[in-house]
Design a protein around this motif. Structure first.
Motif, PDB file in Angstrom:
ATOM      1  N   GLY A  63      37.346  27.126  35.338  1.00 10.37           N
ATOM      2  CA  GLY A  63      36.254  26.325  35.878  1.00 10.37           C
ATOM      3  C   GLY A  63      36.444  24.840  35.634  1.00 10.37           C
ATOM      4  O   GLY A  63      36.208  24.011  36.519  1.00 10.37           O
ATOM      5  N   ILE A  64      36.895  24.486  34.429  1.00 10.96           N
ATOM      6  CA  ILE A  64      37.156  23.070  34.129  1.00 10.96           C
ATOM      7  C   ILE A  64      38.297  22.548  34.977  1.00 10.96           C
ATOM      8  O   ILE A  64      38.268  21.399  35.447  1.00 10.96           O
ATOM      9  CB  ILE A  64      37.454  22.902  32.623  1.00 10.96           C
ATOM     10  N   ALA A  65      39.330  23.368  35.198  1.00  9.47           N
ATOM     11  CA  ALA A  65      40.448  22.952  36.047  1.00  9.47           C
ATOM     12  C   ALA A  65      39.984  22.648  37.467  1.00  9.47           C
ATOM     13  O   ALA A  65      40.495  21.731  38.126  1.00  9.47           O
ATOM     14  CB  ALA A  65      41.515  24.043  36.062  1.00  9.47           C
ATOM     15  N   ILE A  66      39.019  23.409  37.949  1.00 11.90           N
ATOM     16  CA  ILE A  66      38.491  23.171  39.289  1.00 11.90           C
ATOM     17  C   ILE A  66      37.746  21.841  39.351  1.00 11.90           C
ATOM     18  O   ILE A  66      37.764  21.151  40.375  1.00 11.90           O
ATOM     19  CB  ILE A  66      37.564  24.334  39.694  1.00 11.90           C
ATOM     20  N   LEU A  67      37.120  21.440  38.258  1.00 10.39           N
ATOM     21  CA  LEU A  67      36.249  20.263  38.258  1.00 10.39           C
ATOM     22  C   LEU A  67      36.955  18.959  37.929  1.00 10.39           C
ATOM     23  O   LEU A  67      36.333  17.894  38.050  1.00 10.39           O
ATOM     24  CB  LEU A  67      35.109  20.464  37.243  1.00 10.39           C
ATOM     25  N   VAL A  68      38.213  18.973  37.512  1.00  2.00           N
ATOM     26  CA  VAL A  68      38.833  17.741  37.019  1.00  2.00           C
ATOM     27  C   VAL A  68      38.889  16.651  38.083  1.00  2.00           C
ATOM     28  O   VAL A  68      38.794  15.465  37.768  1.00  2.00           O
ATOM     29  CB  VAL A  68      40.247  18.014  36.464  1.00  2.00           C
ATOM     30  N   TYR A  69      39.025  17.037  39.352  1.00  2.00           N
ATOM     31  CA  TYR A  69      39.081  16.028  40.411  1.00  2.00           C
ATOM     32  C   TYR A  69      37.718  15.389  40.682  1.00  2.00           C
ATOM     33  O   TYR A  69      37.642  14.386  41.382  1.00  2.00           O
ATOM     34  CB  TYR A  69      39.602  16.657  41.704  1.00  2.00           C
ATOM     35  N   ARG A  70      36.654  15.990  40.168  1.00  2.00           N
ATOM     36  CA  ARG A  70      35.319  15.457  40.412  1.00  2.00           C
ATOM     37  C   ARG A  70      34.888  14.445  39.349  1.00  2.00           C
ATOM     38  O   ARG A  70      33.861  13.787  39.521  1.00  2.00           O
ATOM     39  CB  ARG A  70      34.298  16.609  40.441  1.00  2.00           C
ATOM     40  N   LEU A  71      35.616  14.318  38.276  1.00  2.00           N
ATOM     41  CA  LEU A  71      35.211  13.427  37.191  1.00  2.00           C
ATOM     42  C   LEU A  71      35.427  11.976  37.602  1.00  2.00           C
ATOM     43  O   LEU A  71      36.571  11.552  37.819  1.00  2.00           O
ATOM     44  CB  LEU A  71      35.995  13.740  35.917  1.00  2.00           C
ATOM     45  N   TRP A  73      35.420   9.325  35.932  1.00  2.00           N
ATOM     46  CA  TRP A  73      36.188   8.551  34.943  1.00  2.00           C
ATOM     47  C   TRP A  73      37.682   8.696  35.162  1.00  2.00           C
ATOM     48  O   TRP A  73      38.465   7.953  34.593  1.00  2.00           O
ATOM     49  CB  TRP A  73      35.806   8.997  33.533  1.00  2.00           C
ATOM     50  N   THR A  74      38.094   9.667  35.960  1.00  2.00           N
ATOM     51  CA  THR A  74      39.520   9.862  36.227  1.00  2.00           C
ATOM     52  C   THR A  74      39.941   9.263  37.562  1.00  2.00           C
ATOM     53  O   THR A  74      41.118   9.356  37.926  1.00  2.00           O
ATOM     54  CB  THR A  74      39.866  11.364  36.235  1.00  2.00           C
ATOM     55  N   TRP A  75      39.027   8.654  38.282  1.00  2.00           N
ATOM     56  CA  TRP A  75      39.369   8.143  39.604  1.00  2.00           C
ATOM     57  C   TRP A  75      40.352   6.978  39.549  1.00  2.00           C
ATOM     58  O   TRP A  75      41.028   6.682  40.535  1.00  2.00           O
ATOM     59  CB  TRP A  75      38.096   7.717  40.352  1.00  2.00           C
ATOM     60  N   LYS A  76      40.426   6.308  38.414  1.00  2.00           N
ATOM     61  CA  LYS A  76      41.407   5.231  38.268  1.00  2.00           C
ATOM     62  C   LYS A  76      42.792   5.772  37.915  1.00  2.00           C
ATOM     63  O   LYS A  76      43.766   5.034  37.968  1.00  2.00           O
ATOM     64  CB  LYS A  76      40.942   4.249  37.190  1.00  2.00           C
ATOM     65  N   CYS A  77      42.861   7.030  37.524  1.00  2.00           N
ATOM     66  CA  CYS A  77      44.157   7.633  37.206  1.00  2.00           C
ATOM     67  C   CYS A  77      44.904   7.940  38.507  1.00  2.00           C
ATOM     68  O   CYS A  77      44.303   8.128  39.556  1.00  2.00           O
ATOM     69  CB  CYS A  77      43.970   8.924  36.411  1.00  2.00           C
ATOM     70  N   SER A  78      46.214   8.003  38.416  1.00  2.00           N
ATOM     71  CA  SER A  78      47.005   8.320  39.591  1.00  2.00           C
ATOM     72  C   SER A  78      46.755   9.760  40.012  1.00  2.00           C
ATOM     73  O   SER A  78      46.463  10.625  39.184  1.00  2.00           O
ATOM     74  CB  SER A  78      48.492   8.112  39.303  1.00  2.00           C
ATOM     75  N   TRP A 224      30.407  14.070  45.673  1.00  2.00           N
ATOM     76  CA  TRP A 224      31.131  13.971  44.404  1.00  2.00           C
ATOM     77  C   TRP A 224      32.624  14.213  44.556  1.00  2.00           C
ATOM     78  O   TRP A 224      33.326  14.436  43.584  1.00  2.00           O
ATOM     79  CB  TRP A 224      30.541  14.961  43.399  1.00  2.00           C
ATOM     80  N   LYS A 225      33.115  14.145  45.783  1.00  2.00           N
ATOM     81  CA  LYS A 225      34.539  14.334  46.018  1.00  2.00           C
ATOM     82  C   LYS A 225      35.305  13.098  45.580  1.00  2.00           C
ATOM     83  O   LYS A 225      34.848  11.963  45.746  1.00  2.00           O
ATOM     84  CB  LYS A 225      34.785  14.603  47.509  1.00  2.00           C
ATOM     85  N   ARG A 226      36.472  13.306  45.013  1.00  2.00           N
ATOM     86  CA  ARG A 226      37.329  12.196  44.591  1.00  2.00           C
ATOM     87  C   ARG A 226      37.682  11.348  45.808  1.00  2.00           C
ATOM     88  O   ARG A 226      38.156  11.859  46.816  1.00  2.00           O
ATOM     89  CB  ARG A 226      38.599  12.726  43.933  1.00  2.00           C
ATOM     90  N   PRO A 227      37.451  10.018  45.747  1.00  2.00           N
ATOM     91  CA  PRO A 227      37.761   9.167  46.895  1.00  2.00           C
ATOM     92  C   PRO A 227      39.263   9.093  47.127  1.00  2.00           C
ATOM     93  O   PRO A 227      40.069   9.254  46.215  1.00  2.00           O
ATOM     94  CB  PRO A 227      37.173   7.808  46.495  1.00  2.00           C
ATOM     95  N   ASN A 228      39.622   8.805  48.361  1.00  2.00           N
ATOM     96  CA  ASN A 228      41.033   8.721  48.710  1.00  2.00           C
ATOM     97  C   ASN A 228      41.682   7.442  48.196  1.00  2.00           C
ATOM     98  O   ASN A 228      42.880   7.386  48.005  1.00  2.00           O
ATOM     99  CB  ASN A 228      41.206   8.799  50.229  1.00  2.00           C
ATOM    100  N   GLU A 229      40.883   6.422  48.004  1.00  2.00           N
ATOM    101  CA  GLU A 229      41.410   5.156  47.509  1.00  2.00           C
ATOM    102  C   GLU A 229      40.555   4.699  46.345  1.00  2.00           C
ATOM    103  O   GLU A 229      39.330   4.648  46.435  1.00  2.00           O
ATOM    104  CB  GLU A 229      41.418   4.106  48.618  1.00  2.00           C
ATOM    105  N   GLN A 230      41.198   4.350  45.245  1.00  2.00           N
ATOM    106  CA  GLN A 230      40.465   3.959  44.047  1.00  2.00           C
ATOM    107  C   GLN A 230      40.068   2.488  44.120  1.00  2.00           C
ATOM    108  O   GLN A 230      40.901   1.631  44.364  1.00  2.00           O
ATOM    109  CB  GLN A 230      41.311   4.195  42.786  1.00  2.00           C
TER     110      GLN A 230
END
Length: 284
Positions: A63-71, A73-78, A224-230
């Motif tokens: 479940g956590i693996a599924i959610l990592v893209y939604r965080l 705080w990680t949007w600045k990560c590659s 809450w989807k990870r944006p395509n461009e940070q």
């Protein structure tokens, strides 16, 4: 870049992590207090590793693996780093599930109990096999550089759908297994008499169901989807960044594009070729 409904997301994230941790505590309490504890001796204590590893790995970690893209705080990560984190958590969850199967088969063989006779065992083994294929295909498609971007884009809806299908199937199978264990394991008093163990484990099943529902709610919300461009809200750098002022706030656009995300590249090209208000094309 600000996330829409951030407070609601944060509340649900805290809820899903809390429910997941409580579920792990419940399953440990079940096997340590009501059952024979944990061991690797071919007996019932070895079988108890099965529910512990399933709830901890196959449900919580997956479940956590599924959610990592939604965080946010990680949007600045590659994107590549997030792929490795996502893949690593899924591989860890698969390892937990595989060890739990070894514990079950080892116990059954030592006690001369037939293997693979129940619907729970059929669905459980199927889920583990499909999960392994999901991981293998994901690694090949999204982490092998020679795979064309068009193939990745075509495979993405299948990858997302199959991931959620496997996750929900694992939860349904776990609930079946909990009920099966209570029916077979409780003799005096029986399960139908609602002894304390039965009530306690029924609450564990409710927690697992709530955890799955919260994960699916978060991951299926488009806002809450990870944006395509940070978009980085950091201080402007000396070169390479395009900045603009809106209401006194300087927004900095990251100068390095995530080349691992074909959608991000496509959006960037479209924006760069779009005419501005003066009728000229932007060269940024």
């Amino acid at each position: 870049m600000a996330m829409k409904n951030y407070r609601q997301f944060l509340f649900l994230l805290v809820a899903v992590v809390s429910v997941g941790f409580v579920s792990i505590v419940f399953v440990l309490q079940w096997v340590l207090y009501f059952k024979e504890g944990l061991a690797w001796d071919g007996g019932l204590a070895e079988f108890n590793w099965h529910p512990v590893l399933i709830v901890t790995g196959f449900i919580f970690i997956q479940g956590i693996a599924i959610l990592v893209y939604r965080l946010p705080w990680t949007w600045k990560c590659s994107k590549l780093m997030m792929k490795f984190i996502h893949a690593g958590l899924n591989i860890l969850a698969f390892a937990f599930a595989a060890i739990s199967l070894v514990a079950v088969f080892d116990f059954h063989n030592a006690a001369s109990i037939p293997n693979m006779y129940s619907l729970h065992s059929w669905l459980g083994l199927t889920a583990v096999i499909l999960y392994g294929l999901q991981i293998a295909l994901g690694l090949c498609v999204y982490l092998v550089p020679i795979i064309p971007e068009s193939m990745r884009a075509v495979f993405m809806p299948v990858h997302v759908y199959s991931g959620l299908l496997i996750f929900t199937s694992v939860i349904a199978t776990a609930l079946m297994g909990i009920t099966e264990k209570l029916i077979f394991g409780l003799k005096n008093p029986k399960y139908k008499d609602s002894p304390p163990e039965a009530t306690f484990v029924n609450f564990l099943g409710v927690l697992i169901m709530v955890f799955g529902a919260l994960v699916i709610w978060i991951v299926t919300c488009p806002a809450w989807k990870r944006p395509n461009e940070q978009l980085l809200s950091s201080q402007p750098t000396s070169g390479g960044d395009a900045t603009r002022t809106m209401g006194g706030t300087v927004l900095s656009i990251c100068s390095t594009t995530d080349w691992n995300d074909p959608e991000a590249n496509c959006d960037t090209r479209k924006r760069n070729n779009k005419p501005d208000q003066s009728g000229q094309r932007s060269t940024v």
